[in-house]
Design a protein around this motif. Structure first.
Motif, PDB file in Angstrom:
ATOM      1  N   HIS A 209      -6.474 -12.138   9.442  1.00 41.18           N
ATOM      2  CA  HIS A 209      -5.555 -11.974   8.489  1.00 41.18           C
ATOM      3  C   HIS A 209      -4.863 -10.691   8.941  1.00 41.18           C
ATOM      4  CE1 HIS A 209      -5.543 -11.942   4.000  1.00 41.18           C
ATOM      5  NE2 HIS A 209      -5.501 -10.483   3.941  1.00 41.18           N
TER       6      HIS A 209
ATOM      7  N   HIS B 158      -4.845  -6.140  -5.050  1.00 44.68           N
ATOM      8  CA  HIS B 158      -4.525  -7.083  -3.974  1.00 44.68           C
ATOM      9  C   HIS B 158      -4.654  -8.371  -4.229  1.00 44.68           C
ATOM     10  CE1 HIS B 158      -3.353  -7.769   0.291  1.00 44.68           C
ATOM     11  NE2 HIS B 158      -4.395  -8.586   0.510  1.00 44.68           N
TER      12      HIS B 158
ATOM     13  N   SER C  93       3.480  -8.270   8.215  1.00 44.34           N
ATOM     14  CA  SER C  93       4.061  -8.610   6.829  1.00 44.34           C
ATOM     15  C   SER C  93       4.577  -7.288   6.312  1.00 44.34           C
ATOM     16  CB  SER C  93       3.072  -9.536   6.251  1.00 44.34           C
ATOM     17  OG  SER C  93       3.692 -10.061   5.347  1.00 44.34           O
TER      18      SER C  93
END
Ligand code: HEM
Ligand code: SF4
Ligand code: FES
Lengths: 288, 251
Positions: free
Chosen positions: A240, A72, A247
């Motif tokens: 975040h 990630h 998203s």
């Protein structure tokens, strides 16, 4: 500049899949931490840690999880570099367009989460693997077995009387550090690695001691500086996630007029509930 | 109105550009933004100060997509849902400083002053943004019935005028809103559906080749699009892309 020769959407899908795994993982970790809140001398929490530390399926997932975190970070960083390269000459006036909350700060909030993760690893994971000093537990039967073996040796004349006294003293001190756990009545003993070695000698591995995450966590949460860093980290994680959850849905095309509101609310709820669940533990430890 | 303009001046594609400051006095608030620039250019020519400032425009009624200036940090300026040509000076205040920049993106090189080359968009369309129709008699308009709501959705997606504000607004200079609009308008209708898989693959490939960034779902595009194309177009394109990659054998 394309650092990875894959379609842009494919790369996004990969980031999203890795992130989705992290999103699923977080509630589990939170649930585990919440066990610390229970007033049982750490019984539940130690049981969960024991399960997480010994179950083979969990161990497999641990590797998957580590890879997810690493990839990630690597992938998002590469994407960030590629995306910056798509605008070689930057604007003189900084961009004032309305954007989705948190989306402009992903690389910064992510980077700060990464810094926290390093700290977290040093405190817990490294203690587990023995890279840094931690606290450990051993079942009392194991301690008794160790001492009775030594006592046998003394009775059979392989050791001196003076040793016997020393041994008794050691036994008393080690038991004094022990904590009685409510339901199963078994004793565990909190020890440093150094103690383990002095009590059990070279064959310390045989006594299958485990890291005492309960006491390690409580100790850390009594350190105000650590608590501040910890709480700030979860505020950053919340930011975040506020963008991250929306998203992932968008990237996988799971967004239309009908559900976009519901997904925004889901993101807000997730981004508040999860970090709050983590944050509540040090708050309880420090206040009560 | 009295204004201070900071405008990007660049001789040609190769030259190094810089900002130039111009003062304008007595501009009417009724004036459109481009008319204000016309007035500036008139003065620059008449007073022999400099070459006129180059900027793209054509229809000046918000339908062609030629105009496009980055005004005080926002493509097409402070209004929502309008092109630069429809922006009026009443949106500014007396004494304001207005900074005007060209679109900034690697695939949109500056040609002169505020004019950029947007042929990258044409290349994306050429890669697949069409239906392959054979010639012949014009088919009956109602030969294929299309539900109203599908037709509306396709029409909304098709309202994109190719101005490039989405790219200009995006922090990644991503063209996803533009491309997804084109992919959507065709994929939503039966005439375009048969080629949907190959189309999305080819258009995305071209978009990447040309050096546009990749979407991070920041949605600045949606906020700045003069035709207010929605982010759901991008979600639809992602869906189309996944389906095409998984199900379609065409390369
Ligand atoms: C518990 C840890 C983390 C979780 C749960 C998490 C979750 C997410 C999620 C859900 C997304 C959205 C993915 C998508 O757009 O499909 C995302 C994006 C992102 N993450 Fe994380 N993340 C974590 C840690 C990190 C770390 C350590 C970094 C370090 C640099 C990072 C950097 C980024 C960046 C830069 C993006 C933006 C990518 C984009 O918008 O395209 N994340 N994260
Ligand atoms: S999607 Fe909107 S902003 Fe982008 S090119 Fe089309 S009309 Fe312009
Ligand atoms: S000049 Fe045609 S849209 Fe502005």
């Amino acid at each position: 500049m394309k650092l990875i020769k894959l379609a842009s959407i494919t790369k996004k899908l990969a980031v999203g899949a890795l992130a989705a795994f992290l999103l699923i993982f977080l509630p589990f970790h939170m649930g585990m931490n919440l066990c610390i809140l229970r007033d049982d001398g750490g019984e539940w929490y130690r049981n969960v840690c024991h399960f997480m530390g010994t179950n083979y399926i969990v161990k497999c997932f641990e590797i998957v999880l580590l890879l997810c975190v690493v990839f990630h970070i690597v992938l998002t960083f590469i994407l960030w570099l590629e995306n910056r390269a798509a605008r070689p000459v930057r604007y003189a006036v900084s961009q004032k367009s309305k954007t989705h909350q948190g989306s402009k700060w992903m690389i910064i909030t992510g980077g700060l989460i990464f810094v926290f993760l390093i700290l977290h690893f040093i405190n817990f994971y490294f203690a587990k693997t023995g890279l840094v000093e931690g606290k450990y537990v051993v079942k009392v039967e194991k301690v008794q077995k160790a001492f009775s073996a030594k006592a046998m040796a003394i009775q059979q004349g392989q050791m001196k009387e003076a040793d016997m006294q020393k041994l008794q003293k050691e036994y008393m001190s080690i038991m004094a550090a022990g904590e009685k756990l409510a339901s199963d009545g078994k004793y565990y003993v909190n020890l440093s690695k150094q103690d383990l070695q002095t009590y059990f000698g070279e064959n310390v591995e045989e006594y299958d001691y485990e890291p005492d995450f309960y006491n390690m966590a409580r100790d850390l949460f009594h350190n105000p500086l650590y608590v501040i860093i910890y709480l700030l980290s979860f505020v950053i994680l919340a930011i975040h996630l506020l963008h991250g959850v929306v998203s992932v849905f968008q990237t996988y095309g799971l967004m239309n007029e009908k559900y976009s509101k519901a997904i925004s609310y889901l993101a807000i709820i997730y981004a508040i509930v999860i970090p709050l669940g983590f944050a509540i533990v040090p708050i309880q430890v420090i206040l009560f | 109105m009295d204004l201070t303009l900071k405008i990007w001046r660049q001789e040609n594609a190769k030259a190094k550009g810089h900002f130039e400051t111009y003062k304008l006095t007595d501009i009417s608030p009724e004036c459109s933004f481009l008319e204000m620039l016309d007035i500036l250019n008139e003065q620059l020519i008449n007073d022999n100060i400099a070459h006129p400032v180059c900027f793209d425009n054509d229809c000046r009624e918000g339908i062609c997509g030629m105009c496009g200036l980055y005004i005080n940090g926002r493509p097409h300026g402070p209004d929502e849902g309008v092109t630069t040509c429809q922006l009026h000076m009443r949106r500014f205040h007396d004494g304001d400083t207005i900074t005007i920049e060209p679109w900034r993106a690697k695939p949109f090189p500056v040609i002169k002053d505020l004019v950029v080359d947007r042929s990258a968009f044409d290349k994306i369309i050429q890669a697949g943004g069409y239906t392959s129709a054979t010639t012949g008699g014009v088919p009956d308009a109602n030969a294929i019935p299309i539900p109203k709501h599908k037709a509306d959705e396709a029409m909304d997606s098709a309202s994109c005028i190719g101005c490039g504000a989405c790219v200009a607004a995006c922090k990644n200079a991503s063209a996803m809103l533009f491309v997804s609009g084109k992919v959507s308008q065709l994929a939503l209708l039966p005439q375009g559906k048969t080629e949907a898989a190959i189309r999305v693959k080819r258009m995305v490939k071209k978009m990447d080749e040309l050096g546009f960034g990749s979407c991070t779902n920041t949605f600045a595009c949606e906020a700045e699009c003069p035709k207010q194309l929605k982010r759901t177009n991008i979600a639809r394109m992602n869906r189309e892309f996944i389906c095409a990659k998984v199900c379609s054998e065409e390369k």
